[in-house]
Write a protein that holds these residues in place. Structure first.
Motif, PDB file in Angstrom:
ATOM      1  N   MET A  30     -20.747 -23.288   3.382  1.00  0.00           N
ATOM      2  CA  MET A  30     -21.078 -22.808   2.053  1.00  0.00           C
ATOM      3  C   MET A  30     -22.492 -22.238   1.947  1.00  0.00           C
ATOM      4  SD  MET A  30     -18.309 -23.126   0.557  1.00  0.00           S
ATOM      5  CE  MET A  30     -18.974 -22.442  -0.955  1.00  0.00           C
ATOM      6  N   ASP A  31     -23.278 -22.332   3.004  1.00  0.00           N
ATOM      7  CA  ASP A  31     -24.636 -21.797   2.948  1.00  0.00           C
ATOM      8  C   ASP A  31     -24.613 -20.281   2.757  1.00  0.00           C
ATOM      9  OD1 ASP A  31     -27.631 -22.532   3.507  1.00  0.00           O
ATOM     10  OD2 ASP A  31     -27.240 -20.720   4.681  1.00  0.00           O
ATOM     11  N   GLY A  32     -23.789 -19.593   3.529  1.00  0.00           N
ATOM     12  CA  GLY A  32     -23.709 -18.137   3.427  1.00  0.00           C
ATOM     13  C   GLY A  32     -23.244 -17.656   2.071  1.00  0.00           C
ATOM     14  N   PRO A  33     -22.112 -18.183   1.546  1.00  0.00           N
ATOM     15  CA  PRO A  33     -21.692 -17.764   0.201  1.00  0.00           C
ATOM     16  C   PRO A  33     -22.750 -18.018  -0.863  1.00  0.00           C
ATOM     17  CG  PRO A  33     -19.888 -18.854   1.326  1.00  0.00           C
ATOM     18  CD  PRO A  33     -21.095 -19.006   2.215  1.00  0.00           C
ATOM     19  N   GLY A  34     -23.490 -19.111  -0.724  1.00  0.00           N
ATOM     20  CA  GLY A  34     -24.538 -19.384  -1.696  1.00  0.00           C
ATOM     21  C   GLY A  34     -25.612 -18.318  -1.694  1.00  0.00           C
ATOM     22  N   ARG A  35     -25.970 -17.860  -0.522  1.00  0.00           N
ATOM     23  CA  ARG A  35     -27.012 -16.835  -0.415  1.00  0.00           C
ATOM     24  C   ARG A  35     -26.497 -15.450  -0.786  1.00  0.00           C
ATOM     25  NH1 ARG A  35     -31.178 -19.462   2.081  1.00  0.00           N
ATOM     26  NH2 ARG A  35     -30.568 -21.301   3.295  1.00  0.00           N
ATOM     27  N   ASN A  36     -25.206 -15.191  -0.544  1.00  0.00           N
ATOM     28  CA  ASN A  36     -24.661 -13.848  -0.732  1.00  0.00           C
ATOM     29  C   ASN A  36     -24.105 -13.594  -2.130  1.00  0.00           C
ATOM     30  OD1 ASN A  36     -25.233 -13.159   1.945  1.00  0.00           O
ATOM     31  ND2 ASN A  36     -23.252 -13.921   2.678  1.00  0.00           N
ATOM     32  N   PHE A  37     -23.549 -14.643  -2.761  1.00  0.00           N
ATOM     33  CA  PHE A  37     -22.818 -14.435  -4.006  1.00  0.00           C
ATOM     34  C   PHE A  37     -23.536 -14.950  -5.248  1.00  0.00           C
ATOM     35  CE2 PHE A  37     -19.282 -14.747  -0.796  1.00  0.00           C
ATOM     36  CZ  PHE A  37     -19.025 -13.387  -0.775  1.00  0.00           C
ATOM     37  N   VAL A  38     -24.496 -15.851  -5.088  1.00  0.00           N
ATOM     38  CA  VAL A  38     -25.267 -16.334  -6.231  1.00  0.00           C
ATOM     39  C   VAL A  38     -26.550 -15.510  -6.279  1.00  0.00           C
ATOM     40  CG1 VAL A  38     -26.349 -18.317  -7.336  1.00  0.00           C
ATOM     41  CG2 VAL A  38     -24.274 -18.640  -5.967  1.00  0.00           C
ATOM     42  N   ARG A  39     -26.604 -14.584  -7.241  1.00  0.00           N
ATOM     43  CA  ARG A  39     -27.675 -13.589  -7.281  1.00  0.00           C
ATOM     44  C   ARG A  39     -28.664 -13.889  -8.404  1.00  0.00           C
ATOM     45  NH1 ARG A  39     -22.626 -11.370  -7.587  1.00  0.00           N
ATOM     46  NH2 ARG A  39     -21.841 -10.172  -5.798  1.00  0.00           N
TER      47      ARG A  39
END
Length: 308
Positions: A30-39
């Motif tokens: 979930m680290d990647g989605p957190g950085r990519n999708f939470v703007r």
């Protein structure tokens, strides 16, 4: 309640969200989605989405630290985004709404834009800048989309001018009466607000949708609501907040009458309990004990139908 640690400084998630993800072994995933999708800004799709809506869901925190969820309605166009970092909202103050106390200048709030007929939803949070009692500007802290899971499709229509408030006064209590119990036990949809105070001193509020089969929320003998948590995006914004700060604000809508039932109270998250087996497809549960309850008849100028 979780202790502070330095782990969240290296992660897009706070310690409560990380604890929930850790319970499933998905922290690294979930680290990647957190950085990519939470703007920190609204994407163009979201900036175009909010102005189309006739209502918005808000999460606020009052002066006592209690969290409330509410729904406010107005003609489409009452929200606009002049730049990606801001959302302008034209809504008058509403003294009958317990969530209104948390909409002062400088307050941290959350918003959920949801279009039930298309099952689209987008979330954001940030800080209010207010110079006018009839409007405010939200400076975006976080912006992200959600999938359409568990959204029951409905179409909305106005039954009165949204600028004209209802003449019916709110009814306040500390326990659920029979009418409120029926609303909870028959619901297939509600909204929940929560919040945490981050290690950097910033308050982060969240408001989200919860849906399921009609009657998916149970009422215990002690008056607590028993809420199943189904498989989702693994962000765990709501449950992660609960682990850090076990407070919640819930709002239920009667889609046929426009009545609203708002509650604030305490939460307990159950990651492993024999109770879970009583809820089909639930992965965990949470218990909500209401402490202050506000029933607002005819609060909303909208009515919804399932003919979509």
């Amino acid at each position: 309640m979780l202790e502070h640690s330095g782990e969240e400084t290296a992660s897009p998630w706070h310690r409560g969200e990380l604890a929930m993800q850790r319970s499933l072994g998905v922290v690294e995933r979930m680290d990647g989605p957190g950085r990519n999708f939470v703007r920190e800004v609204m994407p163009e799709q979201h900036r175009a989405f909010f102005p189309m809506l006739p209502f918005v869901v808000l999460g606020t925190v009052d002066a006592k630290g209690d969290v409330w969820a509410t729904v406010r309605a107005a003609q489409p166009g009452f929200m606009s985004s002049p730049e990606p970092e801001t959302l302008e909202v034209s809504l008058p103050r509403e003294p009958a709404d317990p969530a209104d106390d948390g909409m002062e200048d400088g307050a941290a709030v959350a918003m959920l834009g949801i279009q039930l007929e298309t099952r689209r939803r987008n979330r954001l949070n940030g800080v209010i800048r207010r110079t006018d009692p009839g409007a405010f500007r939200l400076r975006v802290g976080q912006s992200f989309g959600n999938c359409p899971q568990y959204i029951q499709p409905r179409a909305a229509a106005f039954v009165r001018d949204p600028d004209v408030p209802t003449a019916q006064p709110p009814l306040r209590s500390h326990v659920l009466d029979d009418r409120a119990r029926r609303m909870v036990e028959s619901a297939d949809t509600f909204f929940v607000a929560s919040y945490v105070d981050r290690e950097n001193g910033e308050r982060q509020v969240d408001v989200s949708h919860r849906g399921g089969y009609a009657g998916f929320v149970h009422l215990g003998a002690d008056g607590a609501l028993i809420v199943p948590d189904f498989a989702g995006n693994r962000f765990f914004n709501t449950l992660g907040n609960f682990l850090v700060n076990p407070k919640a604000g819930l709002v239920f809508i009667d889609f046929e009458t426009g009545d609203m039932l708002q509650m604030t109270g305490k939460v307990e998250v159950l990651l492993d309990s024999p109770e879970i087996a009583a809820f089909p497809k639930a992965e965990r549960l949470w218990h909500f004990t209401p402490e202050n309850i506000v029933f607002r008849p005819d609060a909303l100028p909208l009515r919804w139908t399932s003919d979509v």
